[in-house]
Write an enzyme that holds these catalytic residues in place. Sequence first.
Site, mmCIF file in Angstrom:
data_model
loop_
_atom_site.group_PDB
_atom_site.id
_atom_site.type_symbol
_atom_site.label_atom_id
_atom_site.label_comp_id
_atom_site.label_asym_id
_atom_site.label_seq_id
_atom_site.Cartn_x
_atom_site.Cartn_y
_atom_site.Cartn_z
ATOM 1 N N GLY A 11 0.845 -1.205 0.000
ATOM 2 C CA GLY A 11 0.000 0.000 0.000
ATOM 3 C C GLY A 11 0.870 1.242 0.000
ATOM 4 C CB VAL A 92 -4.324 -2.042 1.587
ATOM 5 C CG1 VAL A 92 -3.089 -2.715 0.988
ATOM 6 C CG2 VAL A 92 -5.019 -2.987 2.557
ATOM 7 C CD GLU A 163 1.513 6.574 11.467
ATOM 8 O OE1 GLU A 163 2.351 5.666 11.533
ATOM 9 O OE2 GLU A 163 1.610 7.630 12.131
ATOM 10 C CG PHE A 164 -1.943 7.433 16.455
ATOM 11 C CD1 PHE A 164 -3.300 7.299 16.746
ATOM 12 C CD2 PHE A 164 -1.075 6.457 16.922
ATOM 13 C CE1 PHE A 164 -3.777 6.218 17.493
ATOM 14 C CE2 PHE A 164 -1.539 5.377 17.675
ATOM 15 C CZ PHE A 164 -2.894 5.259 17.962
ATOM 16 C CE LYS A 218 -6.027 5.674 13.266
ATOM 17 N NZ LYS A 218 -5.313 6.936 13.201
ATOM 18 C CB ALA A 221 -7.129 7.851 18.784
ATOM 19 C CG PHE A 224 -11.996 10.284 22.663
ATOM 20 C CD1 PHE A 224 -12.603 9.041 22.565
ATOM 21 C CD2 PHE A 224 -11.909 10.872 23.917
ATOM 22 C CE1 PHE A 224 -13.122 8.398 23.689
ATOM 23 C CE2 PHE A 224 -12.426 10.237 25.041
ATOM 24 C CZ PHE A 224 -13.024 9.000 24.936
ATOM 25 C CB CYS A 274 -9.469 8.338 8.889
ATOM 26 S SG CYS A 274 -8.292 7.572 7.763
HETATM 27 P P1 NAD Z 1 -4.705 5.077 0.284
HETATM 28 O O1 NAD Z 1 -5.947 4.762 -0.446
HETATM 29 O O2 NAD Z 1 -4.017 6.391 0.062
HETATM 30 O O3 NAD Z 1 -3.608 3.944 -0.039
HETATM 31 C C1 NAD Z 1 -3.884 2.570 -0.008
HETATM 32 C C2 NAD Z 1 -3.110 1.900 -1.158
HETATM 33 O O4 NAD Z 1 -3.250 0.475 -1.032
HETATM 34 C C3 NAD Z 1 -3.640 2.247 -2.547
HETATM 35 O O5 NAD Z 1 -2.603 2.835 -3.317
HETATM 36 C C4 NAD Z 1 -4.099 0.897 -3.132
HETATM 37 O O6 NAD Z 1 -3.849 0.757 -4.515
HETATM 38 C C5 NAD Z 1 -3.250 -0.082 -2.342
HETATM 39 N N1 NAD Z 1 -3.803 -1.440 -2.291
HETATM 40 C C6 NAD Z 1 -5.079 -1.824 -2.020
HETATM 41 N N2 NAD Z 1 -5.166 -3.168 -2.044
HETATM 42 C C7 NAD Z 1 -3.937 -3.650 -2.339
HETATM 43 C C8 NAD Z 1 -3.398 -4.967 -2.501
HETATM 44 N N3 NAD Z 1 -4.165 -6.043 -2.329
HETATM 45 N N4 NAD Z 1 -2.087 -5.086 -2.819
HETATM 46 C C9 NAD Z 1 -1.315 -3.982 -2.972
HETATM 47 N N5 NAD Z 1 -1.762 -2.726 -2.818
HETATM 48 C C10 NAD Z 1 -3.058 -2.545 -2.509
HETATM 49 O O7 NAD Z 1 -5.029 4.871 1.828
HETATM 50 P P2 NAD Z 1 -4.350 5.598 3.081
HETATM 51 O O8 NAD Z 1 -4.932 6.950 3.262
HETATM 52 O O9 NAD Z 1 -2.866 5.442 2.967
HETATM 53 O O10 NAD Z 1 -4.904 4.695 4.265
HETATM 54 C C11 NAD Z 1 -4.438 3.381 4.464
HETATM 55 C C12 NAD Z 1 -4.901 2.905 5.822
HETATM 56 O O11 NAD Z 1 -4.318 3.725 6.840
HETATM 57 C C13 NAD Z 1 -6.409 2.978 6.049
HETATM 58 O O12 NAD Z 1 -6.804 1.895 6.837
HETATM 59 C C14 NAD Z 1 -6.578 4.270 6.831
HETATM 60 O O13 NAD Z 1 -7.718 4.230 7.664
HETATM 61 C C15 NAD Z 1 -5.329 4.290 7.679
HETATM 62 N N6 NAD Z 1 -4.887 5.630 8.104
HETATM 63 C C16 NAD Z 1 -4.911 6.673 7.228
HETATM 64 C C17 NAD Z 1 -4.438 7.923 7.622
HETATM 65 C C18 NAD Z 1 -4.481 9.113 6.692
HETATM 66 O O14 NAD Z 1 -4.235 10.211 7.155
HETATM 67 N N7 NAD Z 1 -4.759 8.940 5.412
HETATM 68 C C19 NAD Z 1 -3.896 8.083 8.897
HETATM 69 C C20 NAD Z 1 -3.867 6.995 9.762
HETATM 70 C C21 NAD Z 1 -4.359 5.761 9.342
HETATM 71 C C1 UGA Z 2 -6.988 12.426 11.501
HETATM 72 C C2 UGA Z 2 -6.318 12.375 12.887
HETATM 73 O O1 UGA Z 2 -6.002 13.701 13.300
HETATM 74 C C3 UGA Z 2 -5.045 11.544 12.842
HETATM 75 O O2 UGA Z 2 -4.490 11.429 14.146
HETATM 76 C C4 UGA Z 2 -5.390 10.156 12.302
HETATM 77 O O3 UGA Z 2 -4.219 9.374 12.201
HETATM 78 C C5 UGA Z 2 -6.042 10.288 10.939
HETATM 79 O O4 UGA Z 2 -7.235 11.105 11.063
HETATM 80 C C6 UGA Z 2 -6.506 8.996 10.362
HETATM 81 O O5 UGA Z 2 -6.690 8.030 11.059
HETATM 82 O O6 UGA Z 2 -6.681 9.041 9.147
HETATM 83 P P1 UGA Z 2 -6.581 13.764 9.236
HETATM 84 O O7 UGA Z 2 -7.954 13.272 8.899
HETATM 85 O O8 UGA Z 2 -5.496 13.546 8.262
HETATM 86 O O9 UGA Z 2 -6.084 13.079 10.612
HETATM 87 O O10 UGA Z 2 -6.631 15.324 9.551
HETATM 88 P P2 UGA Z 2 -7.151 16.178 10.809
HETATM 89 O O11 UGA Z 2 -6.162 17.216 11.086
HETATM 90 O O12 UGA Z 2 -7.558 15.324 11.937
HETATM 91 O O13 UGA Z 2 -8.439 16.888 10.207
HETATM 92 C C7 UGA Z 2 -9.634 16.171 9.915
HETATM 93 C C8 UGA Z 2 -10.739 17.139 9.570
HETATM 94 O O14 UGA Z 2 -11.153 17.848 10.727
HETATM 95 C C9 UGA Z 2 -10.336 18.188 8.548
HETATM 96 O O15 UGA Z 2 -11.399 18.401 7.643
HETATM 97 C C10 UGA Z 2 -10.092 19.413 9.405
HETATM 98 O O16 UGA Z 2 -10.247 20.606 8.714
HETATM 99 C C11 UGA Z 2 -11.155 19.240 10.476
HETATM 100 N N1 UGA Z 2 -10.861 19.960 11.726
HETATM 101 C C12 UGA Z 2 -9.752 19.646 12.450
HETATM 102 C C13 UGA Z 2 -11.738 20.919 12.180
HETATM 103 O O17 UGA Z 2 -12.775 21.201 11.542
HETATM 104 N N2 UGA Z 2 -11.464 21.579 13.346
HETATM 105 C C14 UGA Z 2 -10.364 21.293 14.086
HETATM 106 O O18 UGA Z 2 -10.191 21.928 15.159
HETATM 107 C C15 UGA Z 2 -9.494 20.306 13.627
#
Ligand code: NAD
Ligand code: UGA
Length: 460
Positions: A11, A92, A163-164, A218, A221, A224, A274
Amino acid sequence: MKSIKNICCIGAGYVGGPTMAIIAKKNPHIKVTIVDINAERIAAWNDKDLSKLPIYEPGLAEIVSEIRDKNLFFSTDINKAISESEMIFISVNTPTKTYGKGKGMAADLKYIELCARNIAEVAKSNKIVVEKSTLPVRTAEAIKSILHNTGNGVQFDILSNPEFLAEGTAIEDLLNPDRVLIGGESEDAIACLANIYGSWVSQDRILRTNLWSSELSKLTANAFLAQRISSINAISELCEHTGANVKEVSKAIGFDSRIGSKFLNASVGFGGSCFQKDILNLVYIARSYNLHQVADYWEQVIIMNDHQKRRFSDRLIKTLYNTVSGKKIAFLGWAFKKDTNDTRESAAIYVADHLLSEQAYISVYDPKVSDVKIQSDLNYLNTRSEAENLEYVNPVTSPYEALKEAHAVTIMTEWDEFKTYNWEEIYANMKKPAFIFDGRNILDKSEMEKIGFEYYAIGQ
Ligand code: NAD
Ligand code: UGA
């Protein structure tokens, strides 16, 4: 403790890319290979032109250019990377299900299962498998079952390492994490991963728990964090009716150290890939245990967020004399927050969709989002035909072009550059009365009113 020399990450997305870039940078003795089924995405990660990287994240391009093809590699050869590695991260996507049981609520784990089956099929030596994706509590059980029943008799240790990081600050968050969380059953496997993070994170910030606490922490978090935004957004509506100012209320409550000042910015509603997905998942899990009060409690965070987006567009329509039909409305920002090109679940999409249903013309300027993405975000909703979206939505590359002759401007993303625009010039070129609907409270009300604008913000 086993020494790890090769890591594979399945991923290459918003999490896999930046996370592995930092692990590789801080562990030059480890070869890190990020693989993906999306060949176009891998090609973009390998592009010589760093502006073509698939993800915009401050500081990321510099790190990629420093270590790419040294100990950080991007590839579509998933099997090779799996078989070479002692540790495999699964990063992924886990979107909300769009079909079948749990549609619209549960996390779709089909990509996770495919990864587990792929690992089981290919692995010929012992592996540590790390859940990096956000998963429902007890997913490790399913992964374990797949690995142990279809594997080649090799030993698999499963770890949960959620991941946070937040987008827009991913590199900073990864370099200085509040904590790293590792859940697992094998002390040795946990130590291997803790050792990798130990290259730059002090051990007292590396929390060790059982698998289920880690998986559930996760989701908790995110619930909240999102709950704080819905709480302050609920108060913003009350402010608009009482003459209180939500910025002042935020500040006043945030000074209480038990509440804290972060994450209390009222907005047009939270977006991103997310928060909504993870809370819906939490609600679904609670319901599956028949914990309906628990489910209702968390679901209200989503209901409030939907209300906040809807009432933003309702207020705009009402203020523009109850009709936006045929009027040009300019959108500044389309990404779900500043400093990212990610638009998943962005409030802008839903506000635009509502205004389009009222026959508005929309022009959009976002510094990092392409015109193709804006159209595809709207097409994905399926509210109207692609041809209609093309006719009524006009993404442009200059903010001044977006705003020219507009009846109103909405600020949907808090990009810093919006504050520095020449608002006198913008006012001169807009239709009068010229309205601003500031969905991020980034402009100064009195300055805007001095110029002549009718200025509406959230909770003011
Ligand atoms: P993303 O869609 O940007 O990336 C996921 C990638 O996985 C894609 O490029 C897709 O093609 C690939 N993929 C899917 N199935 C596959 C397979 N079978 N083999 C190989 N590659 C494959 O997603 P993301 O935003 O990176 O999120 C990934 C995970 O992390 C999710 O569970 C999300 O909830 C979590 N997460 C995301 C964030 C964030 O800020 N985006 C933060 C913390 C946790
Ligand atoms: C959020 C969490 O902050 C991360 O810790 C977590 O890892 C991630 O989700 C995840 O699991 O994907 P992210 O969604 O990337 O991160 O960005 P944030 O900064 O949390 O913002 C989320 C949304 O809330 C945005 O639309 C932002 O504009 C909004 N927001 C944030 C508000 O409207 N007010 C605030 O005070 C803060």
